[in-house]
Design a protein around this motif. Structure first.
Motif, PDB file in Angstrom:
ATOM      1  N   ASP A  69      20.368  -4.427  29.187  1.00  0.00           N
ATOM      2  CA  ASP A  69      18.931  -4.668  29.285  1.00  0.00           C
ATOM      3  C   ASP A  69      18.250  -4.472  27.927  1.00  0.00           C
ATOM      4  N   CYS A  70      18.638  -3.433  27.197  1.00  0.00           N
ATOM      5  CA  CYS A  70      18.044  -3.132  25.885  1.00  0.00           C
ATOM      6  C   CYS A  70      18.399  -4.197  24.851  1.00  0.00           C
ATOM      7  N   ALA A  71      19.548  -4.822  25.010  1.00  0.00           N
ATOM      8  CA  ALA A  71      20.001  -5.854  24.079  1.00  0.00           C
ATOM      9  C   ALA A  71      19.308  -7.197  24.311  1.00  0.00           C
ATOM     10  N   ASN A  72      18.689  -7.369  25.455  1.00  0.00           N
ATOM     11  CA  ASN A  72      18.040  -8.629  25.798  1.00  0.00           C
ATOM     12  C   ASN A  72      16.645  -8.681  25.159  1.00  0.00           C
ATOM     13  N   ALA A  73      16.620  -8.869  23.858  1.00  0.00           N
ATOM     14  CA  ALA A  73      15.396  -8.756  23.055  1.00  0.00           C
ATOM     15  C   ALA A  73      14.337  -9.796  23.401  1.00  0.00           C
ATOM     16  N   ASN A  74      14.747 -10.962  23.840  1.00  0.00           N
ATOM     17  CA  ASN A  74      13.762 -11.990  24.173  1.00  0.00           C
ATOM     18  C   ASN A  74      13.477 -12.064  25.674  1.00  0.00           C
ATOM     19  N   ALA A  75      14.026 -11.124  26.433  1.00  0.00           N
ATOM     20  CA  ALA A  75      13.750 -10.970  27.871  1.00  0.00           C
ATOM     21  C   ALA A  75      14.030 -12.224  28.692  1.00  0.00           C
ATOM     22  N   ASP A  76      15.072 -12.965  28.318  1.00  0.00           N
ATOM     23  CA  ASP A  76      15.487 -14.067  29.176  1.00  0.00           C
ATOM     24  C   ASP A  76      16.619 -13.549  30.074  1.00  0.00           C
ATOM     25  N   THR A  77      17.444 -14.399  30.603  1.00  0.00           N
ATOM     26  CA  THR A  77      18.478 -13.950  31.539  1.00  0.00           C
ATOM     27  C   THR A  77      19.841 -13.710  30.899  1.00  0.00           C
ATOM     28  N   LYS A  78      19.924 -13.823  29.573  1.00  0.00           N
ATOM     29  CA  LYS A  78      21.231 -13.667  28.924  1.00  0.00           C
ATOM     30  C   LYS A  78      21.081 -12.956  27.580  1.00  0.00           C
ATOM     31  N   VAL A  79      22.183 -12.388  27.116  1.00  0.00           N
ATOM     32  CA  VAL A  79      22.228 -11.761  25.794  1.00  0.00           C
ATOM     33  C   VAL A  79      23.172 -12.605  24.949  1.00  0.00           C
ATOM     34  N   ASN A  80      22.627 -13.202  23.889  1.00  0.00           N
ATOM     35  CA  ASN A  80      23.407 -14.138  23.084  1.00  0.00           C
ATOM     36  C   ASN A  80      22.978 -14.071  21.618  1.00  0.00           C
ATOM     37  N   ALA A  81      23.325 -15.099  20.851  1.00  0.00           N
ATOM     38  CA  ALA A  81      23.042 -15.135  19.411  1.00  0.00           C
ATOM     39  C   ALA A  81      21.553 -15.035  19.103  1.00  0.00           C
ATOM     40  N   VAL A  82      20.706 -15.491  19.993  1.00  0.00           N
ATOM     41  CA  VAL A  82      19.258 -15.378  19.788  1.00  0.00           C
ATOM     42  C   VAL A  82      18.863 -13.903  19.741  1.00  0.00           C
ATOM     43  N   ASP A  83      19.387 -13.124  20.669  1.00  0.00           N
ATOM     44  CA  ASP A  83      19.100 -11.690  20.687  1.00  0.00           C
ATOM     45  C   ASP A  83      19.661 -10.994  19.455  1.00  0.00           C
ATOM     46  N   VAL A  84      20.845 -11.410  19.033  1.00  0.00           N
ATOM     47  CA  VAL A  84      21.437 -10.856  17.804  1.00  0.00           C
ATOM     48  C   VAL A  84      20.494 -11.100  16.629  1.00  0.00           C
ATOM     49  N   ALA A  85      20.007 -12.324  16.506  1.00  0.00           N
ATOM     50  CA  ALA A  85      19.113 -12.676  15.395  1.00  0.00           C
ATOM     51  C   ALA A  85      17.812 -11.876  15.443  1.00  0.00           C
ATOM     52  N   LEU A  86      17.247 -11.720  16.626  1.00  0.00           N
ATOM     53  CA  LEU A  86      15.994 -10.969  16.763  1.00  0.00           C
ATOM     54  C   LEU A  86      16.171  -9.498  16.407  1.00  0.00           C
ATOM     55  N   ILE A  87      17.232  -8.889  16.917  1.00  0.00           N
ATOM     56  CA  ILE A  87      17.492  -7.473  16.637  1.00  0.00           C
ATOM     57  C   ILE A  87      17.846  -7.272  15.169  1.00  0.00           C
ATOM     58  N   ASN A  88      18.597  -8.199  14.602  1.00  0.00           N
ATOM     59  CA  ASN A  88      18.955  -8.125  13.187  1.00  0.00           C
ATOM     60  C   ASN A  88      17.710  -8.237  12.306  1.00  0.00           C
ATOM     61  N   ALA A  89      16.838  -9.183  12.612  1.00  0.00           N
ATOM     62  CA  ALA A  89      15.614  -9.355  11.825  1.00  0.00           C
ATOM     63  C   ALA A  89      14.741  -8.102  11.901  1.00  0.00           C
ATOM     64  N   HIS A  90      14.667  -7.507  13.072  1.00  0.00           N
ATOM     65  CA  HIS A  90      13.883  -6.273  13.216  1.00  0.00           C
ATOM     66  C   HIS A  90      14.503  -5.139  12.401  1.00  0.00           C
ATOM     67  N   SER A  91      15.811  -4.997  12.495  1.00  0.00           N
ATOM     68  CA  SER A  91      16.487  -3.890  11.788  1.00  0.00           C
ATOM     69  C   SER A  91      16.343  -4.013  10.272  1.00  0.00           C
ATOM     70  N   LYS A  92      16.191  -5.234   9.765  1.00  0.00           N
ATOM     71  CA  LYS A  92      16.037  -5.471   8.331  1.00  0.00           C
ATOM     72  C   LYS A  92      14.576  -5.488   7.891  1.00  0.00           C
ATOM     73  N   GLY A  93      13.649  -5.343   8.841  1.00  0.00           N
ATOM     74  CA  GLY A  93      12.236  -5.340   8.509  1.00  0.00           C
ATOM     75  C   GLY A  93      11.662  -6.718   8.252  1.00  0.00           C
ATOM     76  N   VAL A  94      12.369  -7.759   8.667  1.00  0.00           N
ATOM     77  CA  VAL A  94      11.933  -9.136   8.435  1.00  0.00           C
ATOM     78  C   VAL A  94      10.884  -9.555   9.465  1.00  0.00           C
ATOM     79  N   LYS A  95      11.152  -9.268  10.737  1.00  0.00           N
ATOM     80  CA  LYS A  95      10.233  -9.632  11.814  1.00  0.00           C
ATOM     81  C   LYS A  95      10.364  -8.605  12.933  1.00  0.00           C
ATOM     82  N   SER A  96       9.253  -8.013  13.281  1.00  0.00           N
ATOM     83  CA  SER A  96       9.245  -6.963  14.293  1.00  0.00           C
ATOM     84  C   SER A  96       9.465  -7.521  15.699  1.00  0.00           C
ATOM     85  N   LEU A  97      10.192  -6.770  16.505  1.00  0.00           N
ATOM     86  CA  LEU A  97      10.374  -7.134  17.907  1.00  0.00           C
ATOM     87  C   LEU A  97       9.109  -6.886  18.719  1.00  0.00           C
ATOM     88  N   TRP A  98       8.248  -6.005  18.236  1.00  0.00           N
ATOM     89  CA  TRP A  98       7.029  -5.677  18.982  1.00  0.00           C
ATOM     90  C   TRP A  98       5.844  -5.840  18.120  1.00  0.00           C
TER      91      TRP A  98
END
Length: 98
Positions: A69-98
Motif C-alpha cells: 500500500d505504501c509503495a502505491n504512490a499514485n494510488a492506482d490498483t498496481k505498483v509498477n515503474a510509475v510508482d518507482v519513478a514517483l518515489i525516486n523523484a521524491h527521494s532525490k528532491g526533484v518532485k514531492s509526492l505530497w
C-alpha cells in the motif's frame, strides 16, 4: 466484540487494524502509519524505499500488505515503474509526492 480501527493522516497511507475485545480483558494496540512512499516505515522516503519498490516492480521481491500500500504512490490498483519513478523523484528532491 470485534472492532476495526482506521488510522488516517494527510500524506500518509490509511491503515486498518482489527481488535478483538473480550469481557474483562484490557486490550492495547500500537498504531503506526507511514508516509506515502515510505515502505520501510522509518519516517522518510529515501533510496532504500526506491530499491524496495523497484525490486517489486521488476518481480525480484514482492511487497505485500501495508508495505505494498505504501509503495502505491499514485494510488492506482498496481505498483509498477510509475510508482518507482514517483518515489525516486521524491527521494532525490526533484518532485514531492505530497
Amino acid at each position: 466484540g470485534t472492532y476495526t480501527i482506521i488510522i488516517t493522516k494527510n500524506n500518509h497511507v490509511t491503515r486498518f487494524y482489527t481488535v478483538v475485545v473480550s469481557d474483562g480483558v484490557a486490550v492495547t494496540q500500537d498504531l503506526k502509519i507511514h508516509l506515502v512512499g515510505d515502505i520501510t516505515g522509518d519516517g522518510k522516503v529515501n533510496a532504500v524505499d526506491v530499491a524496495r519498490v523497484n525490486a517489486h516492480a521488476k518481480g525480484v521481491k514482492a511487497l505485500e500488505g501495508y508495505e505494498l500500500d505504501c509503495a502505491n504512490a499514485n494510488a492506482d490498483t498496481k505498483v509498477n515503474a510509475v510508482d518507482v519513478a514517483l518515489i525516486n523523484a521524491h527521494s532525490k528532491g526533484v518532485k514531492s509526492l505530497w
